[in-house]
Design a protein around this motif. Structure first.
Motif, PDB file in Angstrom:
ATOM      1  N   SER A   1       5.519  -2.926   5.374  1.00  0.00           N
ATOM      2  CA  SER A   1       4.702  -3.964   4.752  1.00  0.00           C
ATOM      3  C   SER A   1       3.228  -3.686   4.944  1.00  0.00           C
ATOM      4  O   SER A   1       2.406  -4.147   4.168  1.00  0.00           O
TER       5      SER A   1
ATOM      6  N   LEU B   1       8.128  -1.510  -5.068  1.00  0.00           N
ATOM      7  CA  LEU B   1       8.072  -1.847  -3.645  1.00  0.00           C
ATOM      8  C   LEU B   1       9.108  -2.910  -3.307  1.00  0.00           C
ATOM      9  O   LEU B   1       9.745  -2.864  -2.250  1.00  0.00           O
TER      10      LEU B   1
ATOM     11  N   PHE C   1       4.380  -1.627  -9.975  1.00  0.00           N
ATOM     12  CA  PHE C   1       4.133  -1.238  -8.591  1.00  0.00           C
ATOM     13  C   PHE C   1       4.845  -2.188  -7.641  1.00  0.00           C
ATOM     14  O   PHE C   1       5.573  -1.782  -6.733  1.00  0.00           O
TER      15      PHE C   1
ATOM     16  N   PHE D   1       4.007 -10.001  -0.571  1.00  0.00           N
ATOM     17  CA  PHE D   1       2.998  -9.358  -1.416  1.00  0.00           C
ATOM     18  C   PHE D   1       3.577  -8.965  -2.760  1.00  0.00           C
ATOM     19  O   PHE D   1       2.949  -9.143  -3.797  1.00  0.00           O
ATOM     20  N   THR D   2       4.814  -8.426  -2.721  1.00  0.00           N
ATOM     21  CA  THR D   2       5.380  -8.005  -4.000  1.00  0.00           C
ATOM     22  C   THR D   2       5.587  -9.203  -4.900  1.00  0.00           C
ATOM     23  O   THR D   2       5.340  -9.136  -6.110  1.00  0.00           O
TER      24      THR D   2
ATOM     25  N   GLY E   1       6.655  -7.757   3.597  1.00  0.00           N
ATOM     26  CA  GLY E   1       6.068  -7.252   2.362  1.00  0.00           C
ATOM     27  C   GLY E   1       6.522  -7.951   1.104  1.00  0.00           C
ATOM     28  O   GLY E   1       5.813  -7.924   0.100  1.00  0.00           O
TER      29      GLY E   1
ATOM     30  N   LEU F   1       2.384   2.291   4.361  1.00  0.00           N
ATOM     31  CA  LEU F   1       3.311   3.104   3.574  1.00  0.00           C
ATOM     32  C   LEU F   1       3.020   4.570   3.882  1.00  0.00           C
ATOM     33  O   LEU F   1       1.869   5.004   3.799  1.00  0.00           O
TER      34      LEU F   1
ATOM     35  N   TYR G   1      11.836  -2.858  -0.338  1.00  0.00           N
ATOM     36  CA  TYR G   1      11.967  -3.878   0.713  1.00  0.00           C
ATOM     37  C   TYR G   1      13.320  -4.548   0.648  1.00  0.00           C
ATOM     38  O   TYR G   1      13.989  -4.749   1.666  1.00  0.00           O
TER      39      TYR G   1
END
Lengths: 682, 178, 482
Positions: C462, C329, C325, C391-392, C388, C465, C333
């Motif tokens: 971010s 993403l 996931f 987070f990834t 974002g 979505l 990004y």
């Protein structure tokens, strides 16, 4: 009414105020005046609102918890927890931010036309909001976001004065250090996640029993390094004396007053709240770190002649004192002495509050001086007490408070810290008694040296004669700057006088932590405002205050009516032997500190540079001028950071050899990778 | 200031005249002992003198320096020459007060704590002596600061200075009794 | 329908550009083709996100991940097309290039876009291989666009290394056809057919095949140690081409690896391919973190950053679970941030005419907006909240932590080092004193507006979505996470 403030809606309003402040100041970027008023007024309003939110959460019977919004990431929840500990820190942050914002209204005027006020206001609002989020986040990932926002915003504030190459370097160092710290924090949270399966603090707390001791210890070490970097524990402090002088003064006040405290907050949160119970050595490590930071911090401050660097080193010292309280709390807890632990924690919280007030006051005062004289070098200041009497008085108040002189607030929190350390000596056995002895000794030593340091700082800046042309033409700062400083000075005194009641509130704050649940121990009593440390000793701030007043009055009258009865006082000019008095006759701050520094030369490794300029180049018999520079070699750079950097550079150059430019080599790499992978798979 | 004026009026002639020949005959130790007695009584054992050179030709200084040598050694009688007017009970001004030194003299006088005595030493200090009338001098110390006593001589010998000092102390003692 | 439209539009655009004699017309054709492609790709994505969209095994077949990648290609392609117009105008005004070069540029540009989109859409490994190979061919002349010796050398290396790598990849691809037997002869062999027969694959052959595919396409992805062509090519190509190379081309190659990973996993289980991806990903991150510290060229800096980000994506796909996931993403990004950074680097290059970091200082005075955006892009690409990528990265790290803690710790350390490298270099460029004779101000608004739009999109994505994107990602995760 308080329910509204301490609710999700109240908090949203709080964030909105800062968001509007930030966005508005960006919009007004073209107009410095509008941007200034917009950003600082919204910051004021936001901080004021923040104080209400904090008070609301403090009086709320239950911790206020809520979640805002949603995110595409399942692990990231914008969840907030306003328990009393968080509320206390929210209060401290808002309080200091409020006065710093008032001060800023006039302070940033000297940037007009030079740098964009809009960006300053933007990051300023973001920075305060970031700190508030850090103190209220209840999800590890969300906390990291807030933490990084706070760090990055403060980085941009540090490099605001960007034409100075030195400031850019300071900002670079700051962001590097803070990012390294964050990497450690991330590692710590990932380990916690691995053990408990969640980033939510509540889940981590309830799953705490499942965490194996090894992981716990690793998390402790990682988060001590991570949060310690932000708090400025020696030897992780290197960014602090660089970044604080570089930032505009109201930012320094906020950074030093409250931002570094977020590190302390998270230590309390993680160690005491999330990871309890814990082994004994955690507390001992914290005590040692505190003792070292306190003592070395003040020593380095003594050697400093840049007034803001001096204050920055004092922040390190005070973080050390706060850690002494926190460390003793941890030690007592693992020794099953919860009442004493409560005492230690109250001491550290109280010192957090006090340091926030007087350190921001001192930074704001220093900012007023620098704003007028355009120099941070104390050797070029002097005599400002006549030109800026109010500032001098305010700075003196701050100096007395930070030097722990009664009746100002610094005394009472240090007294509490002492009590908890003495209790440690009295109540523990040979396993830990040595560390308490060392800690108490270092704290006592620190207090004395801090006093010497502020005699030096106040004397060099405000007394005697101006040592530079700029210092001669200083004027009292304008209205809002004074309006920001006076209340802080008043608070320093007030928190001292009513420290009994404050300590009582802090006891409530600390007592709500889960580790103290089930111990009905009203340890600190505040009858008639008296702080009592469990029958061991007590101090009554109002009485101290009254006694001091009486003593002062008594000394004054005694001198007037007994000794000087028949004598008449006349005032004449200083006897100067016929020569005119010049600033060169004054003792320099370097000279003042020299003897103390030389006592500690084993630790501080001072470097002395002497140079003589002669009238006669060949014979060198007739010196024209002599110059002595006393410096402190940065052993942390030379022994810790420089080698690490060199190592990285060496590896880097090694890795770059790979990119040789020879296509044959490149093809060889592909072949090698292929063969390697095949070997692995078969 | 008024007090000083009254004082100057009360002492019409500050000049301490001594018979040089009589002075030649006296024993220094006897004079010294008497001085010591007075100093003990009036100044609690220590008379601090600040000497001010207001444009002197150094003759008087030579004699004053001689006071401190092993022969005279006035320190044993409790008389000290000090380095700062702040410590002084008595100022001894020499020289006809050159224009450049007038301000220094005034400042020294101002810096001397009360009660203080000013002694003009030598003829130059009393009336300008051989420099009188020169454009470069003020002719006398009393033209610049109030003078309490004067010791004549060009220059007075150390022995004469001692005798005069004794007389001054006697006068002070008498005045303080009044 | 849309795949055909895309192919047709881009072919037509390339042909028309070849015939045109008017600069404005060429620009108009390319930009409108890019717009059309964008709309078509959006439609594809929307269609694929429809709940359980049928996925016919036709000539073109686009799964969820393919749709995502196609969309990023279209977005970045559109941005690059518009940016190219203004970028080349400035270069023409400076007299660096002439009309013929511009025409050649746009022909190749359209063909490059076509090849990339074709590679994603086509339902056959061989054709995909051809398309990827043709991306190499179409970009070689774009990399050597300035005809400087260094640029020619970079293009030559690019061609040789990629062709060598892809040849290995082709061998691997062919190995996957071994279990087909009779079925191989019957028409075009789609991915579905391969997947259906994958279970009959000999495990040993499957492993060998995947190693070949990984090394082969990995060369194109830029995984260390096969990355060597990438810094040269990215730093010599014109900025918009670097943006496309870095932002989307690498993803396509990674997508190819992933498709073969699915086939292999059917035989060997996920652990084998996962470990390989993890190892190469981690190695890429470490190598780029180390090398970036002492780089002297800011376009190379961005190129190494691409290697790092591909490493993160590989790491994410390698560890599986939530890592997949995060990796998807991350690709999205990165596909938006990196082109923005390359565009900004292009602005700096236009102003300073140098790619040496030591020659650049005071960008914030010379190009205030570019400098601010560059800082924002730097923060975004190094994974600083609120962007974002933070987070990834965290997701990849925690997926890593649950399975291979040591790799997680190494990655954290490498990320910290990377941030420091990038920060050091960025600060040196952006602050300081600008050269005295340098005029102040931006060159032209579109040059900063495009990166601004891209960065704003990243910031938006971010925290929010869109429904269809989330659906696509969920589908892709279902398919590629084992």
């Amino acid at each position: 009414m308080t329910e509204f403030f301490a609710s999700s809606r109240g908090f949203v309003v709080l964030l909105l105020l800062f968001a509007i402040g930030a966005a508005g100041s960006l919009l007004f970027n073209k107009n410095d005046r509008q941007a200034n008023y917009w950003s600082n007024l919204f910051a004021c309003a936001g901080s004021l609102w923040g104080m209400f939110v904090a008070i609301g959460a403090l009086v709320a019977p239950e911790p206020v918890a809520f979640t805002l919004g949603f995110s595409p990431f399942s692990l990231l929840r914008f969840s907030f927890l306003l328990d009393r500990l968080a509320a206390f820190f929210l209060f401290v942050i808002s309080l200091i931010a409020f006065f710093c914002s008032i001060y800023a209204i006039d302070y940033v005027k000297h940037y007009y036309g030079k740098y964009g006020i809009g960006t300053l206001g933007f990051f300023y609002n973001i920075f305060i909001a970031g700190m508030l989020l850090v103190a209220s986040a209840a999800n590890g990932l969300f906390f990291l976001v807030a933490w990084e926002i706070m760090s990055v915003a403060s980085f941009f504030l540090v490099i605001h004065d960007r034409d100075e190459q030195e400031n850019i370097r300071a900002g670079l160092l700051y962001l590097i250090m803070t990012h390294l710290g964050t990497a450690f924090i991330i590692a710590a949270f990932l380990l916690l996640y691995r053990s408990t399966g969640s980033f939510d603090f509540s889940a981590i707390q309830s799953g705490g029993a499942a965490i194996s001791p090894v992981v716990k210890n690793a998390v402790f070490v990682l988060s001590l390094i991570g949060f310690g970097t932000k708090a400025g524990i020696i030897p992780l402090h290197v960014w602090l004396p660089a970044a604080h002088p570089a930032a505009p003064s109201h930012i320094s006040g906020l950074m030093s007053g409250v931002m570094i405290k977020t590190g302390i907050y998270m230590m309390i949160r993680v160690f005491l709240d999330l990871l309890a119970p814990f082994p004994l050595w955690w507390g001992v490590v914290l005590l040692i770190a505190g003792a070292v930071s306190a003592l070395l911090g003040v020593l380095y401050a003594l050697a400093e002649h840049d007034i803001k660097k001096l204050l920055a080193y004092h922040s390190i010292e005070n973080i050390g004192i706060i850690l002494l309280g926190l460390g003793s709390a941890l030690t007592f807890l693992s020794l099953q002495l919860p009442t004493l632990a409560l005492l230690g924690l109250v001491a550290s919280l109280f010192h957090t509050l006090n340091h926030a007030t007087f350190k921001s006051l001192l930074f704001l005062g220093a900012g007023a001086v620098i704003n007028q004289t355009h120099t941070r070098n104390m050797e070029e200041l002097g005599g400002l007490i006549r030109l800026m009497p109010q500032t001098a008085l305010l700075f003196l108040t701050g100096s007395m408070a930070i030097s722990a002189l009664p009746p100002f607030n610094g005394f009472f929190s240090e007294w509490l810290t002492f009590q908890s350390l003495f209790q440690g000596i009295a109540a523990t056995d040979s396993r830990t008694i040595w560390v308490f002895v060392i800690a108490a000794g270092s704290l006592a030593f620190t207090g004395g040296l801090a006093l010497a340091c502020f005699v030096k700082a106040f004397g060099a800046v405000f007394l005697a004669r101006p040592r530079s042309n700029e210092a001669q033409h200083a004027r009292e700062p304008s209205f809002f700057m004074l309006a920001g400083m006076w209340p802080l000075a008043a608070l320093s005194l007030l928190f001292g006088i009513v420290s009994g009641y404050v300590a009582n509130i802090l006891q409530d704050v600390a007592g709500t932590l889960s580790v103290f649940q089930g111990f009905p121990s009203p340890f600190l009593l505040a009858e008639t405002g008296r702080i009592s440390a469990g029958g061991f000793s007590f101090v009554s701030p109002p009485v101290v205050f009254l006694l001091l007043l009486i003593a002062l009055f008594a000394v004054f009258t005694a001198f007037n009516f007994l000794f000087f009865k028949k004598q008449k006082t006349t005032f004449g000019p200083t006897w100067d032997c016929g020569a005119d008095l010049t600033p060169r006759m004054e003792i320099t701050s370097t000279g003042f500190a020299r003897s103390i520094i030389l006592i500690f030369k084993g630790i501080m490794k001072p470097t002395m540079l002497k140079s003589v300029e002669c009238r006669d180049g060949e014979t060198r018999y007739l010196p024209k001028s002599r110059e002595i520079r006393l410096g402190i070699s940065n052993i942390y750079d030379t022994c810790l950071y420089k080698p690490a950097q060199d190592l990285a550079l060496r590896f880097s150059l090694y890795a770059r050899k790979m990119q040789s430019g020879l296509i044959n080599m490149y093809i060889l790499y592909i072949l090698a990778a292929l063969l390697g992978a095949l070997y692995f798979s078969l | 200031m008024i007090r000083l004026l009254r004082k100057t009026v009360a002492t019409p002639s500050p000049l301490i005249s001594i018979d040089p020949s009589a002075c030649e005959r006296v024993d220094i130790s006897v004079v010294g002992r008497e001085i010591e007695d007075h100093v003990k009584r009036l100044f609690r054992g220590s008379l601090a003198i600040r000497q001010v050179d207001a444009g002197s030709d150094n003759a008087a200084e030579q004699e004053l320096v001689a006071l401190s040598n092993p022969f005279y050694d006035v320190e044993r009688f409790g008389v000290h020459f000090v380095a700062s007017p702040r410590h002084a009970d008595m100022l001894m001004a020499t020289g006809p007060v050159a224009r450049n030194m007038a301000e220094a003299l005034r400042r020294t006088y101002a810096a001397t704590p009360d009660p203080k005595f000013v002694v003009a030493l030598g003829d130059d200090a009393i009336d300008g002596g051989i420099f009188r009338g020169s454009y470069a001098v003020y002719d006398a110390v009393k033209n610049v600061i109030p003078v309490d006593y004067e010791i004549a001589g060009d220059p007075p010998s150390p022995r004469a200075i001692l005798c005069a000092l004794l007389k001054i102390l006697e006068t002070i003692g008498a005045n303080s009794l009044n | 329908m849309e795949p055909l439209l895309i192919t047709g539009t881009l072919l037509l655009a390339a042909l028309l550009t070849l015939l045109m004699k008017n600069l404005r017309a060429i620009e108009l054709i390319s930009v409108s083709a890019a717009v059309a492609v964008f709309i078509a790709a959006l439609k594809i994505a929307l269609g694929a996100s429809a709940p359980r969209a049928s996925n016919p095994d036709g000539f073109f077949s686009i799964d969820a991940l393919g749709a995502i990648i196609a969309l990023t290609i279209a977005v970045v392609g559109l941005a690059a097309a518009v940016y190219s117009v203004f970028y080349l105008r400035v270069e023409m005004a400076k007299g660096i290039i002439g009309f013929h070069r511009v025409r050649q540029y746009f022909i190749l540009f359209n063909l490059f876009l076509l090849a990339m989109l074709f590679a994603v859409m086509v339902n056959n490994p061989i054709l995909m291989w051809i398309a990827i190979e043709s991306t190499t061919l179409s970009t070689v002349f774009l990399i050597s666009f300035y005809d400087k010796p260094t640029a020619l050398e970079a293009a030559w290396k690019y061609l040789i290394i990629n062709s060598t790598g892809l040849l290995l990849g082709f061998f691997g691809t062919l190995l996957y056809f071994t279990p087909l037997g009779e079925a191989a002869g019957q028409g075009l062999t789609g991915w579905k057919t391969l997947a259906a027969h994958a279970a009959h694959l000999d495990p040993m052959i499957a492993k060998i095949a995947f190693v070949f595919v990984l090394i082969g396409y990995g060369t194109k992805v830029g995984l260390a140690p096969m990355h060597t062509w990438l810094p040269d090519a990215h730093s010599k190509a014109p900025a918009p081409i670097s943006a496309l190379l870095s932002g989307v081309l690498l993803n396509i190659a990674l997508y190819a690896v992933l498709r073969f990973k699915l086939l292999t996993d059917a035989v060997t289980g996920g652990a084998f391919t996962g470990k390989l991806l993890l190892a190469f990903g981690l190695f890429s991150i470490i190598i780029s973190a180390l090398i970036m510290l002492t780089l002297q060229n800011y376009k190379r800096l961005l190129a190494y950053s691409s290697i790092e980000n591909m490493g993160i994506a590989a790491l994410g796909f390698g560890v599986g679970g939530a890592g997949v996931f995060a990796a998807i993403l991350h690709i999205i990004y990165h596909a938006l941030v990196k082109p923005a950074l390359f565009f900004l680097a292009g602005n700096i290059f236009l102003k300073y005419s140098s790619t040496k970091i030591s020659r650049i200082s005071g960008v914030i005075s010379a190009l205030p907006i570019t400098a601010v955006l560059f800082l924002a892009g730097f923060l975004a690409v190094t994974g600083t909240p609120p962007f974002g990528i933070f987070f990834t990265k965290i997701y990849v790290l925690f997926a890593c932590m649950t399975m291979y803690p040591l790799a997680g710790f190494i990655a954290i350390a490498a990320f910290a080092l990377l941030f420091i490298d990038f920060l050091k270099q960025a600060m040196a460029m952006i602050f300081g004193e600008k050269p005295a004779e340098m005029p102040m101000g931006e060159i032209s608004p579109p040059l900063w507006a495009i990166p601004l739009a891209l960065l704003a999109t990243v910031l938006l994505l971010s925290f929010y979505l869109p429904e269809f994107l989330l659906e696509l990602i969920t589908q892709a995760v279902e398919k590629y996470a084992l």
